[in-house]
Scaffold this motif. Structure first.
Motif, PDB file in Angstrom:
ATOM      1  N   ILE A 108       0.837  -1.195   0.000  1.00 44.65           N
ATOM      2  CA  ILE A 108       0.000   0.000   0.000  1.00 44.65           C
ATOM      3  C   ILE A 108       0.873   1.247   0.000  1.00 44.65           C
ATOM      4  O   ILE A 108       0.627   2.198  -0.741  1.00 44.65           O
ATOM      5  CB  ILE A 108      -0.957  -0.016   1.213  1.00 44.65           C
ATOM      6  N   GLN A 109       1.913   1.226   0.836  1.00 48.48           N
ATOM      7  CA  GLN A 109       2.833   2.361   0.891  1.00 48.48           C
ATOM      8  C   GLN A 109       3.509   2.561  -0.461  1.00 48.48           C
ATOM      9  O   GLN A 109       3.653   3.691  -0.935  1.00 48.48           O
ATOM     10  CB  GLN A 109       3.884   2.134   1.977  1.00 48.48           C
ATOM     11  N   GLN A 111       2.300   1.715  -3.315  1.00 46.94           N
ATOM     12  CA  GLN A 111       1.274   2.221  -4.224  1.00 46.94           C
ATOM     13  C   GLN A 111       1.110   3.730  -4.050  1.00 46.94           C
ATOM     14  O   GLN A 111       1.018   4.471  -5.031  1.00 46.94           O
ATOM     15  CB  GLN A 111      -0.049   1.507  -3.958  1.00 46.94           C
ATOM     16  N   HIS A 112       1.119   4.200  -2.796  1.00 42.17           N
ATOM     17  CA  HIS A 112       1.023   5.644  -2.545  1.00 42.17           C
ATOM     18  C   HIS A 112       2.240   6.372  -3.113  1.00 42.17           C
ATOM     19  O   HIS A 112       2.102   7.450  -3.702  1.00 42.17           O
ATOM     20  CB  HIS A 112       0.886   5.926  -1.052  1.00 42.17           C
ATOM     21  N   THR A 113       3.390   5.772  -2.961  1.00 43.59           N
ATOM     22  CA  THR A 113       4.610   6.373  -3.508  1.00 43.59           C
ATOM     23  C   THR A 113       4.523   6.458  -5.020  1.00 43.59           C
ATOM     24  O   THR A 113       4.887   7.478  -5.611  1.00 43.59           O
ATOM     25  CB  THR A 113       5.852   5.550  -3.096  1.00 43.59           C
ATOM     26  N   GLN A 115       1.801   6.648  -6.781  1.00 45.51           N
ATOM     27  CA  GLN A 115       0.833   7.682  -7.113  1.00 45.51           C
ATOM     28  C   GLN A 115       1.471   9.064  -7.002  1.00 45.51           C
ATOM     29  O   GLN A 115       1.224   9.943  -7.831  1.00 45.51           O
ATOM     30  CB  GLN A 115      -0.389   7.595  -6.198  1.00 45.51           C
ATOM     31  N   TYR A 116       2.305   9.250  -5.994  1.00 38.67           N
ATOM     32  CA  TYR A 116       3.010  10.519  -5.826  1.00 38.67           C
ATOM     33  C   TYR A 116       3.944  10.758  -7.009  1.00 38.67           C
ATOM     34  O   TYR A 116       4.004  11.862  -7.555  1.00 38.67           O
ATOM     35  CB  TYR A 116       3.787  10.509  -4.505  1.00 38.67           C
TER      36      TYR A 116
END
Length: 179
Positions: A108-109, A111-113, A115-116
């Motif tokens: 998840i982390q 994935q957030h990275t 997206q950033y």
């Protein structure tokens, strides 16, 4: 090797190459290639006499590898190194039960990275578009300045020519003026 030494794995926890491919959206040949690269990077898969078999933990690793590869645009070898290094860091201090949960939170982390990173890429694209527009405006402005310079030069030539004609007319005698 005793039966006690063999890890007990439920049949529903065993995944085949086709299942990993279906779940990750990769081709079966790509799953095999990724598995080879992960092994080169130091990750170990469970094996039996027929070959590798995969677990849910391996599915998370494949998903992370695919995401890193797609989002960062790096070679499979480098992406495998990144994923395996991250995996080793998290599993050194964790029990097996915590590993899967931690891997999921890392996914998840990650994935957030990603997206950033995608947002940064979009901002970069917008900046590049703005730069292109500004370059176009600058070219048009330079063309206008060139035209203005040419017009100004032409007017200066005409003024100089008129001055020459005036000077020449003043040199004529007054009685030659009508000739």
């Amino acid at each position: 090797m005793n039966e006690e030494d063999i890890p007990i794995i439920e049949m529903e926890d065993i995944l085949k190459t086709k299942e990993i491919a279906d779940m990750t959206g990769l081709a079966q040949s790509t799953v095999r290639k990724y598995a080879q690269e992960l092994e080169k990077a130091g990750y170990t898969f469970k094996k039996d006499e027929t070959g590798r078999y995969y677990t849910k933990e391996d599915l998370v690793i494949f998903t992370q590898l695919k995401e890193v590869r797609d989002k960062a645009g790096i070679k499979v070898e480098h992406a495998a190194d990144v994923v395996v290094t991250q995996y080793k860091r998290t599993t050194q201090s964790m029990s097996p039960a915590e590993t899967t949960t931690e891997m999921e939170s890392q996914a998840i982390q990650l994935q957030h990275t990603m997206q950033y990173i995608q947002k940064l890429e979009e901002a970069l694209q917008q900046q590049q578009d703005m730069i292109s527009k500004l370059e176009g405006r600058l070219e048009r402005q330079e063309k206008r300045q060139d035209l203005r310079d040419e017009s100004l030069t032409q007017v200066l030539r005409e003024v100089a020519e008129t001055k020459k004609m005036l000077a020449a007319s003043k040199e004529k005698k007054w009685y030659e003026f009508w000739k």
